[in-house]
Design an enzyme around this catalytic site. Structure first.
Site, PDB file in Angstrom:
ATOM      1  N   SER A  37       2.668  -7.617   0.450  1.00 22.93           N
ATOM      2  CA  SER A  37       3.121  -6.487  -0.370  1.00 22.93           C
ATOM      3  C   SER A  37       4.517  -6.657  -0.967  1.00 22.93           C
ATOM      4  O   SER A  37       4.885  -5.902  -1.870  1.00 22.93           O
ATOM      5  CB  SER A  37       3.090  -5.189   0.441  1.00 22.93           C
ATOM      6  OG  SER A  37       1.794  -4.644   0.388  1.00 22.93           O
TER       7      SER A  37
ATOM      8  N   LYS B 118       4.682  -7.037  -4.603  1.00 23.14           N
ATOM      9  CA  LYS B 118       4.525  -5.883  -5.505  1.00 23.14           C
ATOM     10  C   LYS B 118       5.800  -5.597  -6.297  1.00 23.14           C
ATOM     11  O   LYS B 118       5.748  -5.128  -7.421  1.00 23.14           O
ATOM     12  CB  LYS B 118       4.111  -4.639  -4.703  1.00 23.14           C
ATOM     13  CG  LYS B 118       2.699  -4.738  -4.128  1.00 23.14           C
ATOM     14  CD  LYS B 118       2.415  -3.631  -3.131  1.00 23.14           C
ATOM     15  CE  LYS B 118       0.988  -3.739  -2.581  1.00 23.14           C
ATOM     16  NZ  LYS B 118       0.733  -2.847  -1.451  1.00 23.14           N
TER      17      LYS B 118
ATOM     18  N   TYR C 145      -4.703 -11.080  -7.770  1.00 22.15           N
ATOM     19  CA  TYR C 145      -3.950 -10.285  -6.782  1.00 22.15           C
ATOM     20  C   TYR C 145      -3.871 -10.995  -5.432  1.00 22.15           C
ATOM     21  O   TYR C 145      -2.814 -11.005  -4.793  1.00 22.15           O
ATOM     22  CB  TYR C 145      -4.613  -8.904  -6.641  1.00 22.15           C
ATOM     23  CG  TYR C 145      -3.980  -8.031  -5.577  1.00 22.15           C
ATOM     24  CD1 TYR C 145      -2.778  -7.368  -5.811  1.00 22.15           C
ATOM     25  CD2 TYR C 145      -4.582  -7.855  -4.330  1.00 22.15           C
ATOM     26  CE1 TYR C 145      -2.190  -6.570  -4.833  1.00 22.15           C
ATOM     27  CE2 TYR C 145      -4.008  -7.063  -3.346  1.00 22.15           C
ATOM     28  CZ  TYR C 145      -2.815  -6.420  -3.608  1.00 22.15           C
ATOM     29  OH  TYR C 145      -2.239  -5.633  -2.637  1.00 22.15           O
TER      30      TYR C 145
ATOM     31  N   TYR D  50       6.167   1.668   2.873  1.00 19.51           N
ATOM     32  CA  TYR D  50       4.938   2.480   2.959  1.00 19.51           C
ATOM     33  C   TYR D  50       5.288   3.911   3.377  1.00 19.51           C
ATOM     34  O   TYR D  50       6.314   4.441   2.953  1.00 19.51           O
ATOM     35  CB  TYR D  50       3.927   1.889   3.955  1.00 19.51           C
ATOM     36  CG  TYR D  50       3.776   0.404   3.919  1.00 19.51           C
ATOM     37  CD1 TYR D  50       3.372  -0.246   2.752  1.00 19.51           C
ATOM     38  CD2 TYR D  50       4.010  -0.373   5.046  1.00 19.51           C
ATOM     39  CE1 TYR D  50       3.213  -1.620   2.730  1.00 19.51           C
ATOM     40  CE2 TYR D  50       3.851  -1.753   5.019  1.00 19.51           C
ATOM     41  CZ  TYR D  50       3.455  -2.365   3.863  1.00 19.51           C
ATOM     42  OH  TYR D  50       3.303  -3.720   3.838  1.00 19.51           O
TER      43      TYR D  50
ATOM     44  N   VAL E 230       2.414  -7.138   5.021  1.00 21.21           N
ATOM     45  CA  VAL E 230       1.673  -7.243   6.287  1.00 21.21           C
ATOM     46  C   VAL E 230       1.740  -8.625   6.940  1.00 21.21           C
ATOM     47  O   VAL E 230       1.264  -8.801   8.053  1.00 21.21           O
ATOM     48  CB  VAL E 230       0.182  -6.836   6.174  1.00 21.21           C
ATOM     49  CG1 VAL E 230       0.013  -5.352   5.992  1.00 21.21           C
ATOM     50  CG2 VAL E 230      -0.514  -7.624   5.109  1.00 21.21           C
TER      51      VAL E 230
HETATM   52  N1  LIG Z   1       0.731  -4.081   2.939  1.00 21.77           N
HETATM   53  C1  LIG Z   1       0.478  -5.263   2.455  1.00 21.77           C
HETATM   54  O1  LIG Z   1       1.224  -6.225   2.619  1.00 21.77           O
HETATM   55  C2  LIG Z   1      -0.822  -5.340   1.763  1.00 21.77           C
HETATM   56  C3  LIG Z   1      -1.063  -6.628   1.036  1.00 21.77           C
HETATM   57  C4  LIG Z   1      -2.453  -7.130   1.216  1.00 21.77           C
HETATM   58  N2  LIG Z   1      -2.625  -8.337   0.473  1.00 21.77           N
HETATM   59  C5  LIG Z   1      -3.441  -6.063   0.786  1.00 21.77           C
HETATM   60  O2  LIG Z   1      -3.615  -5.849  -0.356  1.00 21.77           O
HETATM   61  O3  LIG Z   1      -4.050  -5.429   1.590  1.00 21.77           O
END
Ligand SMILES: NC(=O)CC[C@H](N)C(=O)O
Length: 309
Positions: free
Chosen positions: A65, A68, A193, A245, A263
């Site tokens: 994430s 992003k 993605y 988050y 994550v």
């Molecule tokens: N919270 C994350 O790091 C989510 C990224 C992960 N690749 C997903 O889309 O679920």
């Protein structure tokens, strides 16, 4: 006071390491289950190029994430603010990062912000290029520039593992497609993605990217404006309001810096006009943030007075 030695950081890592026992590595992407929950690393990168680091510094992680923030910066550079925010909102959700619920309850259906999966998928959709390959190469080149490391690549095994299992993200894509937020082939967007999320860095790389954001888009070595200052500002604001988050509010109080977690256990911090921070600690709490990483940031915030507030 600021951090002036790697030994300083080593003491903090030693103190925070016990908290790795309180978390669990991410389970829902099969290849991430193999991560070692005991690893912990931190790096601090200053605009004069000085970098201090401690712990398992050479250990690589995938951006997940954290990517992003980077894709948002590139999409804003590609498309402009007006276009991007026609399709993605600017408000925190209070829901888990992969939640579908607000897409259904909010009208018109538009992801609430670019830091949740729905918003991030919409942003990745906006990356310019005539093929998935070209769009991914542009994103990877951007990460190479931010890290000043031409060897940056992505982890094929982790990308493939997520691609094969990401049914919830596919569901989000179909929802977005139904509502006209995206209009490309879902499998192609998923390929882009999942490769984006699997770009691999170490904690020093993360700290350097954080430093570019902290210094309003300016490269610490060349002085080049890699990201327009206004776009760096927008990204940092999202990091404060939605970067951790549905723990972003608590993090703002306990640490008080723009930060983004993933994550894989990575956390990237951008302390405005001061430094970038890169953390790795794969054991996560129930919201998906690195448990020991958060403790470490809390200690650093207190010790070096990092909070903006
Ligand atoms: N919270 C994350 O790091 C989510 C990224 C992960 N690749 C997903 O889309 O679920």
């Amino acid at each position: 006071m600021q951090c002036e030695s790697s030994q300083d950081l080593k003491n903090l890592v030693d103190e925070a390491r016990i908290y790795t026992k309180e978390g669990q590595v991410a389970q829902y992407i099969p290849a991430l289950r193999e991560a070692d929950p005991d690893k912990l690393a931190v790096a601090v990168y200053y605009p004069n190029g000085n970098c201090y680091a401690a712990g398992d510094v050479k250990h690589k992680m995938t951006l997940q994430s954290i990517s992003k923030v980077i894709s948002l910066a590139l999409a804003l550079m590609d498309r402009g603010e007006g276009f991007v925010f026609d399709y993605v909102g600017k408000e925190p959700t209070g829901d888990p990062f992969n939640s579908v619920i607000k897409l259904e309850t909010i009208s018109p259906s538009k992801p609430l912000n670019p830091m949740i999966n729905a918003g991030a998928l919409a942003v990745t959709h906006m990356l310019m290029g005539s093929s998935v390959e070209e769009r991914f190469t542009r994103l990877l080149d951007f990460v190479k520039e931010l890290t000043d490391k031409p060897t940056i690549t992505y982890n094929k095994e982790i990308a493939q593992s997520e691609f094969e299992t990401a049914e919830l993200n596919r569901a989000l894509c179909y929802f977005l497609k139904q509502h006209g937020v995206i209009n490309e082939d879902v499998e192609e967007l998923m390929e882009l993605y999942t490769k984006q999320c699997a770009i691999e860095v170490d904690s020093v790389d993360l700290a350097r990217i954080g430093c570019v954001f902290a210094m309003n888009g300016v490269d610490p070595r060349t002085g080049k404006q890699i990201i327009p200052a206004n776009i760096a500002r927008i990204c940092k604001t999202f990091m404060v309001t939605c970067g951790m988050y549905n723990a972003s509010g608590e993090f703002a109080i306990d640490v008080g810096i723009p930060a983004k977690s993933g994550v894989s256990g990575g956390v990237m911090g951008a302390v405005p006009n001061r430094c970038g921070i890169g953390i790795y600690g794969a054991a996560l709490d129930d919201k998906g943030n690195s448990v020991a990483g958060l403790k470490l940031l809390e200690m650093m915030s207190r010790k070096y007075a990092l909070s903006m507030f």
